[in-house]
Design an enzyme around this catalytic site. Structure first.
Site, PDB file in Angstrom:
ATOM      1  N   HIS A   1      61.611 -86.023 116.978  1.00  0.00           N
ATOM      2  CA  HIS A   1      62.938 -86.587 117.273  1.00  0.00           C
ATOM      3  C   HIS A   1      62.955 -88.101 117.035  1.00  0.00           C
ATOM      4  CE1 HIS A   1      63.682 -83.195 120.454  1.00  0.00           C
ATOM      5  NE2 HIS A   1      64.258 -82.859 119.312  1.00  0.00           N
TER       6      HIS A   1
ATOM      7  N   HIS B   1      66.059 -87.759 125.048  1.00  0.00           N
ATOM      8  CA  HIS B   1      66.768 -86.910 124.077  1.00  0.00           C
ATOM      9  C   HIS B   1      66.726 -85.481 124.611  1.00  0.00           C
ATOM     10  CE1 HIS B   1      67.829 -85.572 119.853  1.00  0.00           C
ATOM     11  NE2 HIS B   1      67.400 -84.451 120.403  1.00  0.00           N
ATOM     12  N   LEU B   2      67.836 -85.052 125.194  1.00  0.00           N
ATOM     13  CA  LEU B   2      67.874 -83.740 125.842  1.00  0.00           C
ATOM     14  C   LEU B   2      68.816 -82.825 125.080  1.00  0.00           C
ATOM     15  CD1 LEU B   2      68.267 -85.069 129.521  1.00  0.00           C
ATOM     16  CD2 LEU B   2      66.144 -84.688 128.238  1.00  0.00           C
ATOM     17  N   GLY B   3      68.277 -82.095 124.125  1.00  0.00           N
ATOM     18  CA  GLY B   3      69.055 -81.101 123.398  1.00  0.00           C
ATOM     19  C   GLY B   3      68.467 -79.744 123.719  1.00  0.00           C
TER      20      GLY B   3
ATOM     21  N   GLU C   1      71.699 -88.416 114.147  1.00  0.00           N
ATOM     22  CA  GLU C   1      70.529 -88.390 113.274  1.00  0.00           C
ATOM     23  C   GLU C   1      70.923 -88.414 111.801  1.00  0.00           C
ATOM     24  OE1 GLU C   1      69.216 -85.202 116.049  1.00  0.00           O
ATOM     25  OE2 GLU C   1      67.228 -85.765 115.343  1.00  0.00           O
TER      26      GLU C   1
ATOM     27  N   ARG D   1      65.666 -84.724 105.981  1.00  0.00           N
ATOM     28  CA  ARG D   1      64.918 -84.795 107.229  1.00  0.00           C
ATOM     29  C   ARG D   1      63.608 -84.040 107.007  1.00  0.00           C
ATOM     30  NH1 ARG D   1      65.363 -81.099 112.472  1.00  0.00           N
ATOM     31  NH2 ARG D   1      63.962 -82.285 113.789  1.00  0.00           N
TER      32      ARG D   1
ATOM     33  N   GLY E   1      72.721 -82.997 123.132  1.00  0.00           N
ATOM     34  CA  GLY E   1      73.682 -82.065 123.746  1.00  0.00           C
ATOM     35  C   GLY E   1      73.745 -82.100 125.259  1.00  0.00           C
ATOM     36  N   VAL E   2      72.600 -81.996 125.925  1.00  0.00           N
ATOM     37  CA  VAL E   2      72.577 -82.012 127.390  1.00  0.00           C
ATOM     38  C   VAL E   2      72.779 -83.443 127.895  1.00  0.00           C
ATOM     39  CG1 VAL E   2      71.169 -81.563 129.437  1.00  0.00           C
ATOM     40  CG2 VAL E   2      71.068 -79.985 127.483  1.00  0.00           C
ATOM     41  N   GLY E   3      72.044 -84.384 127.334  1.00  0.00           N
ATOM     42  CA  GLY E   3      72.100 -85.769 127.798  1.00  0.00           C
ATOM     43  C   GLY E   3      73.486 -86.385 127.675  1.00  0.00           C
ATOM     44  N   GLU E   4      74.210 -86.017 126.613  1.00  0.00           N
ATOM     45  CA  GLU E   4      75.535 -86.603 126.388  1.00  0.00           C
ATOM     46  C   GLU E   4      76.627 -85.913 127.195  1.00  0.00           C
ATOM     47  OE1 GLU E   4      76.277 -86.650 122.116  1.00  0.00           O
ATOM     48  OE2 GLU E   4      74.225 -87.325 121.804  1.00  0.00           O
TER      49      GLU E   4
ATOM     50  N   ASN F   1      69.142 -81.151 106.053  1.00  0.00           N
ATOM     51  CA  ASN F   1      68.192 -80.803 107.104  1.00  0.00           C
ATOM     52  C   ASN F   1      67.881 -79.320 106.922  1.00  0.00           C
ATOM     53  OD1 ASN F   1      66.855 -80.225 109.444  1.00  0.00           O
ATOM     54  ND2 ASN F   1      68.374 -81.143 110.819  1.00  0.00           N
TER      55      ASN F   1
ATOM     56  N   ARG G   1      75.370 -75.384 130.061  1.00  0.00           N
ATOM     57  CA  ARG G   1      76.707 -75.059 130.592  1.00  0.00           C
ATOM     58  C   ARG G   1      76.669 -73.767 131.389  1.00  0.00           C
ATOM     59  NH1 ARG G   1      79.047 -76.196 124.719  1.00  0.00           N
ATOM     60  NH2 ARG G   1      76.970 -75.386 124.357  1.00  0.00           N
TER      61      ARG G   1
ATOM     62  N   ARG H   1      61.221 -73.863 125.183  1.00  0.00           N
ATOM     63  CA  ARG H   1      59.802 -74.255 125.201  1.00  0.00           C
ATOM     64  C   ARG H   1      59.389 -74.658 126.610  1.00  0.00           C
ATOM     65  NH1 ARG H   1      61.079 -78.020 120.639  1.00  0.00           N
ATOM     66  NH2 ARG H   1      60.980 -76.785 118.740  1.00  0.00           N
TER      67      ARG H   1
HETATM   68  P1  ADP Z   1      69.621 -79.137 119.146  1.00  0.00           P
HETATM   69  O1  ADP Z   1      70.042 -80.190 118.139  1.00  0.00           O
HETATM   70  O2  ADP Z   1      68.279 -79.368 119.757  1.00  0.00           O
HETATM   71  O3  ADP Z   1      69.863 -77.736 118.746  1.00  0.00           O
HETATM   72  P2  ADP Z   1      71.795 -80.225 120.770  1.00  0.00           P
HETATM   73  O4  ADP Z   1      71.428 -81.640 120.920  1.00  0.00           O
HETATM   74  O5  ADP Z   1      72.974 -79.874 119.950  1.00  0.00           O
HETATM   75  O6  ADP Z   1      70.560 -79.329 120.397  1.00  0.00           O
HETATM   76  O7  ADP Z   1      72.019 -79.645 122.257  1.00  0.00           O
HETATM   77  C1  ADP Z   1      72.357 -78.310 122.471  1.00  0.00           C
HETATM   78  C2  ADP Z   1      72.390 -78.043 123.961  1.00  0.00           C
HETATM   79  O8  ADP Z   1      73.266 -78.973 124.598  1.00  0.00           O
HETATM   80  C3  ADP Z   1      72.947 -76.681 124.333  1.00  0.00           C
HETATM   81  O9  ADP Z   1      71.943 -75.706 124.311  1.00  0.00           O
HETATM   82  C4  ADP Z   1      73.468 -76.926 125.750  1.00  0.00           C
HETATM   83  O10 ADP Z   1      72.425 -76.679 126.675  1.00  0.00           O
HETATM   84  C5  ADP Z   1      73.774 -78.398 125.783  1.00  0.00           C
HETATM   85  N1  ADP Z   1      75.204 -78.689 125.872  1.00  0.00           N
HETATM   86  C6  ADP Z   1      76.089 -78.799 124.849  1.00  0.00           C
HETATM   87  N2  ADP Z   1      77.312 -79.088 125.328  1.00  0.00           N
HETATM   88  C7  ADP Z   1      77.209 -79.151 126.675  1.00  0.00           C
HETATM   89  C8  ADP Z   1      78.124 -79.405 127.736  1.00  0.00           C
HETATM   90  N3  ADP Z   1      79.408 -79.654 127.523  1.00  0.00           N
HETATM   91  N4  ADP Z   1      77.639 -79.403 129.006  1.00  0.00           N
HETATM   92  C9  ADP Z   1      76.336 -79.161 129.233  1.00  0.00           C
HETATM   93  N5  ADP Z   1      75.437 -78.913 128.284  1.00  0.00           N
HETATM   94  C10 ADP Z   1      75.851 -78.903 127.008  1.00  0.00           C
END
Ligand code: ADP
Length: 411
Positions: free
Chosen positions: A184, A212-214, A388, A95, A334-337, A12, A288, A245
């Site tokens: 995504h 998908h909340l990253g 991914e 990717r 990251g956020v969603g999980e 990637n 966080r 964004r």
């Molecule tokens: P990307 O691949 O878009 O860079 P990710 O899917 O890895 O992003 O998500 C990163 C985001 O996930 C971080 O910026 C943070 O906001 C969130 N995140 C990661 N771990 C946690 C957690 N334990 N609790 C809350 N939010 C988290």
């Protein structure tokens, strides 16, 4: 050689970084993972982990370009006996962010494919050049090996014209290739299928809203395994509030900033892509940190959170309408999980749509797909970790590893 090679290297390549994973497709296990950051700077960093031994090595020092970065990665892999020259390597999967309307499936890369990815640079000026550099460098290292492009946009090419077109003159839109492509896609494809599996159904049997909340964030409406709408558009700027964004805004904000604010187009681009979203609203883009500040009574962080949730809710409602019947809403990335408060707030008050979260289930942490809706709920709410790299490796291996015909997105 007595047996087929079974390893796939997933690359990637970003503008200043390369993330990689080496997988063995016999059991989809990871052999090595790593990343190179800050390519082109004096303080480039390579972090490499060999999963077999558990060894992690980190090096900081100048890595001039992608060519040097990939050579350094090859060297690290070689030190673990996993070198790019290994006969066990079946293919390299890349990717590629923008595949336009042309690439609807993973594709073995040849000169024509490279030329088409290059032709798409005007609609993906940051991403596609970096992806191309990664491909060319990998080709130079192993010219004999199949290289496969897996496109972020491919899963969304099934969107009907009514969802993919903006309401502008189609002649102008077509001339400049302006339409809603979505991104995504690899994650939306993987998560929508994993959600169906969690429900004990096939993808064809279910309608799923994937969130998908990253750091980047997008929603999609997936009907019977096919994407029918997604929140990102011509570029990843449209849709949800993201880490940096803005997501949706009145396009006239841009005219206003140019005319009244006297900002240049590049300044506005940077403002909306890099200095907006959660970061623009409160100075933090990590959920966080935002939750920590809210717990301390920080009103700025709370408003940023509320704006983020309000937008998310609007998309959930919109996609309920687009799909008509919804079987599941899946949170990922990251956020969603990880952020239970985001999941709770996003569906709060949506009982009328059949959506609810069980607080006890929502609080449980884990790496496996799981339901967080109360027993007997009309719509399943789920946490489904995305992967991914595994999806890219799977699609790559399906194309080259078995010598069979290309597989579609719904396989
Ligand atoms: P990307 O691949 O878009 O860079 P990710 O899917 O890895 O992003 O998500 C990163 C985001 O996930 C971080 O910026 C943070 O906001 C969130 N995140 C990661 N771990 C946690 C957690 N334990 N609790 C809350 N939010 C988290």
């Amino acid at each position: 050689m007595s047996h087929r090679p079974t390893r796939v290297l997933v690359l990637n390549s970003g503008s200043s970084s390369v993330k990689y994973q080496l997988l063995d497709m016999r059991d989809s296990s990871r052999l090595a993972v790593g990343l190179v950051e800050r390519i082109g700077e004096q303080t480039s960093r390579l972090k490499h982990t060999c999963l077999g031994s558990g060894d992690t090595r980190e090096a900081v020092g100048p890595i001039a370009d992608h060519d040097a970065a990939l050579k350094a990665v090859a060297e690290e892999l070689g030190r673990d006996g996993l070198g790019l020259d290994s006969p066990e390597l079946a293919a390299i999967g890349h990717r590629v962010v923008h595949g336009g309307m042309f690439f609807t499936e993973p594709t073995v890369i040849d000169d024509a494919v490279l030329a088409e990815i290059e032709r798409l640079i005007p609609v993906a000026p940051l991403h596609n050049p970096a992806n191309l550099t990664g491909i060319r460098t990998a080709q130079a290292l192993r010219p004999d090996l199949p290289q496969v492009a897996v496109f972020d946009t491919a899963f969304h090419t099934t969107m009907p014209e009514s969802a993919a077109r903006y309401a502008i003159d189609p002649r102008i839109a077509d001339r400049y290739r302006i339409r809603r492509y979505g991104f995504h896609g690899t994650s939306h494809a993987y998560v929508s299928r994993a959600t169906a599996r969690l429900l004990g159904k096939t993808p064809e049997e279910v309608n799923v809203i994937v969130l998908h909340l990253g750091n980047g964030a997008s929603a999609s409406a997936v009907q019977g395994g096919r994407c029918v709408d997604t929140s990102m558009g011509l570029t990843p700027l449209e849709g949800l509030v993201m880490g940096t964004r803005s997501g949706d805004l009145d396009p006239a904000v841009i005219f206003h900033l140019a005319r009244v604010g006297e900002m240049s187009m590049d300044e506005i681009d940077t403002l909306l892509n890099k200095r907006s979203g959660l970061f623009g609203l409160c100075g933090d883009n990590d959920m966080r940190e935002i939750r920590r500040r809210i717990d301390e009574g920080d009103e700025e962080a709370e408003l940023a959170f509320d704006i983020y949730i309000h937008r998310l809710k609007k998309y959930i409602g919109a996609y309920c309408a687009v799909l008509g019947r919804v079987d599941a809403v899946a949170f990922t990335a990251g956020v969603g999980e990880n952020a239970a408060p985001v999941r709770e707030a996003a569906v709060a008050g949506l009982e009328g749509l059949g959506l609810a979260v069980d607080p006890g289930l929502n609080a449980v942490r884990g790496d496996e797909p799981r339901l967080i809706s109360p027993a007997g709920a009309r719509v399943a709410v789920a946490v489904v970790p995305t992967d991914e790299e595994l999806e890219i490796a799977t699609q790559t291996y399906a194309l080259v590893g078995t010598g069979s015909a290309p597989v579609g997105n719904n396989s």
